[in-house]
Design an enzyme around this catalytic site. Structure first.
Site, PDB file in Angstrom:
ATOM      1  N   LYS A 236       0.811  -1.221   0.000  1.00  0.00           N
ATOM      2  CA  LYS A 236       0.000   0.000   0.000  1.00  0.00           C
ATOM      3  C   LYS A 236       0.844   1.269   0.000  1.00  0.00           C
ATOM      4  CE  LYS A 236      -3.424  -0.862  -0.454  1.00  0.00           C
ATOM      5  NZ  LYS A 236      -3.996  -1.360  -1.726  1.00  0.00           N
ATOM      6  N   HIS A 290       5.702 -10.040  -1.099  1.00  0.00           N
ATOM      7  CA  HIS A 290       6.145  -8.807  -0.436  1.00  0.00           C
ATOM      8  C   HIS A 290       7.330  -9.096   0.491  1.00  0.00           C
ATOM      9  CE1 HIS A 290       3.026  -6.082  -1.881  1.00  0.00           C
ATOM     10  NE2 HIS A 290       2.153  -7.044  -1.685  1.00  0.00           N
TER      11      HIS A 290
END
Length: 610
Positions: A236, A290
């Site tokens: 994000k 990630h």
């Protein structure tokens, strides 16, 4: 259209058009001589047709003569037969066409007359209005008798000027390429794209002191060599958009091959079947979903060169890059993403060769996901990895015992993590900020000497911005992400200082280039001047060989003038360059020409600001 003389005499006055009848565009044929003879030789037929009345669809016009009601007069008198309308002898279809022709001819004449008179009245009114305006403006300069002529000439000149401007505009901007919005550039100057993307002031006041090596980030990246760019994607932070820019928006000799329906693209080096980019959209999540700094630094070399012999592995340089974001906005965006069902369960969190246990990293939810969780529940979980995520993913977790919280006290652990994240971020090849898209693009291009095709877009409206929170919740989020808040403040200061340093260095290089060009032109000018002067001296000596050069006062005067000219040009150029440097860098003291560099100027300005 004129009718024959015999038909005109027989018809008499023309019939007026009948209202509601359809108009015809075809012209009726002229009556032949045979039809006229038949009409004269058979008066009984004429009388019968007259007695029957007008044909179907034809009425008596306003100006037409009334038909004969007495059949005896019509049959016994040849003159009455001659006065009978000729179209009564024709077939019904031809009579209709003839009537339609008359009606259309009358209506067309009426429309043309009205249009002509209307245009004449409009032109007359416009002429009087323009004459009045010009009389007000040019009254003192012109007489009343010549006003009409002069106004007509001026009006003609204005019309010709307008037509010329239209032609030039079409020539300069053909088709739809010339947008009307670009005309605003004449009224307001174009804003600086690097300053318009944020609301910060033009002069940035730094808070930290950085060395020249920290500010000058220029990587000698050769895409044809063995070096590799590694993208650390934090959740994000806008990393998906930046990752797409890396594979779809860079000018390369061999662009990445991206196929429709596939997330990964093939980014090979020119002439090699080997990738130059390690990211989500080029190699996939090869080191886990990630992956953080700890995972990438231990995984990437093994993934890239794992199949090769250790003695045959090339000496690569791994250039790590990442994107950071404001901690509050990033935290809210992750909460909204978790509400929609995101879990990131595929993340490995490998540290020191092993993943964490369930006791070291408990879960915040019991079901398959955490969808629909409220913000309060999201903030209340003490094991939520969203708290200080950017510091955790940029630091070396092996320094604090990975995810084992019992290795050291919490305060010491936080300090070590923050310092490790700052050090790794500072020594990265490049990092950008989500809130400064154009500056991020600029620094990446200057760092790697790679240009993007289209500029980055700054999106001020996101899912996080749509969340309305009060001041209390915002302070709590900042408290939960206090390490990220400090890291972001440090990163923003370093980012903006690097940007200002690179911009100032670019201005100095351009100024130095202009100085070299001026020196070159001055040298050419002086060389040409001396050559012409030497030729004139040789010609004068050949004409007067017995004359001593010291006895020629004109020659000495020309030399003195030339020397004075050289000194004046040099002084003027140096003064002009100093003025330009002071205008571009108002907080900077004058430098010593080419002896100064961008580092000393920038560091000196930083000390003065502080």
């Amino acid at each position: 259209m004129a009718l024959p003389a015999c038909a005109a005499r027989a018809l008499g006055p023309p019939l007026q058009p009948e209202r509601g009848a359809p108009a015809r565009t075809t012209c009726p044929r002229r009556h032949s001589r045979v039809e006229a003879e038949l009409a004269a030789s058979r008066p009984g037929a004429v009388a019968a047709s007259v007695r029957a009345g007008p044909p179907r669809g034809v009425s008596r016009g306003f100006n037409s003569q009334p038909l004969l009601d007495d059949p005896l007069k019509a049959s016994s008198s040849v003159a009455g037969a001659a006065r009978t309308p000729l179209f009564a002898l024709l077939p019904r279809g031809r009579r209709r066409r003839m009537h339609d022709l008359r009606r259309r001819w009358d209506l067309g004449s009426l429309c043309r007359a009205l249009l002509t008179r209307g245009l004449a009245a409009l032109g007359h009114s416009l002429k009087h209005v323009l004459g009045a305006i010009f009389s007000k403006i040019f009254g003192p300069l012109a007489s009343v008798g010549n006003m009409d002529e002069k106004s007509n000439k001026l009006l003609l000149a204005l019309v010709m000027l307008f037509l010329f401007a239209v032609i030039v505009l079409q020539y300069v901007c053909p088709g739809t390429e010339c947008q009307l919005l670009r005309l605003q550039a004449f009224s307001s100057p174009m804003p600086d794209p690097y300053r318009s993307e944020d609301e910060s002031s033009a002069r940035f006041v730094p808070r930290y002191n950085f060395s020249r090596g920290d500010l000058l980030r220029k990587v000698d990246f050769d895409i044809k060599g063995d070096d590799l760019i590694v993208f650390l994607h934090i959740q994000k932070t806008g990393g998906t958009t930046f990752g797409r820019h890396l594979v779809r928006n860079i000018q390369l000799e061999q662009p990445c091959e991206c196929r429709v329906g596939q997330k990964k693209c093939t980014c090979h080096r020119p002439g090699k079947r080997e990738t130059w980019l390690f990211s989500r959209f080029s190699t996939g999540w090869s080191c886990g979903l990630h992956a953080d700094w700890t995972e990438l630094t231990s995984c990437v070399p093994a993934v890239v060169d794992g199949k090769r012999d250790a003695r045959l592995r090339p000496s690569r340089n791994f250039h790590y890059i990442t994107i950071l974001r404001d901690p509050v906005s990033r935290y809210l965006s992750e909460w909204r993403h978790v509400q929609r069902g995101a879990t990131w369960k595929a993340s490995l969190h490998v540290c020191d060769g092993r993943p964490p246990t369930s006791e070291e990293l408990p879960s915040c939810y019991t079901g398959d996901d955490w969808s629909g969780c409220p913000l309060k529940e999201f903030m209340d979980c003490p094991y939520n990895l969203a708290n200080n995520r950017q510091v955790r993913m940029l630091s070396d977790l092996t320094l604090v015992g990975c995810y084992n919280l019992s290795v050291m006290p919490e305060k010491q652990r936080n300090k070590v993590l923050l310092e490790s994240a700052k050090s790794n971020l500072k020594h990265m090849a490049f990092f950008g900020l989500t809130e400064f898209q154009r500056k991020t693009q600029y620094l990446f291009e200057k760092t790697f000497n790679m240009n993007f095709i289209s500029p980055f877009t700054q999106y001020n409206t996101t899912r996080a911005s749509s969340v309305e929170i009060n001041e209390e919740i915002q302070k709590r989020i900042e408290g939960l992400n206090f390490l990220d808040m400090e890291l972001y403040s440090y990163a923003k200061d370093l980012f903006l200082q690097r940007y200002q340093f690179m911009r100032q260095k670019e201005h100095q290089e351009a100024r130095q280039k202009r100085q070299e060009q001026r020196k070159f032109l001055k040298g050419r000018f002086l060389q040409t001047h001396f050559q012409s002067q030497g030729q004139s001296q040789s010609q004068s000596q050949s004409q007067n060989p017995s004359q001593n050069p010291s006895q020629n006062p004109n020659l000495n005067a020309n030399q003195n003038v030339t020397q004075n000219l050289i000194q004046n040009l040099t002084q003027n150029s140096s003064q002009k360059e100093n003025r330009e440097s002071q205008k571009q860098n108002p907080g900077q003291e004058p430098s010593d020409g080419s002896a100064s560099n961008g580092t000393n100027d920038y560091i000196g300005s930083v000390e003065k600001w502080r």
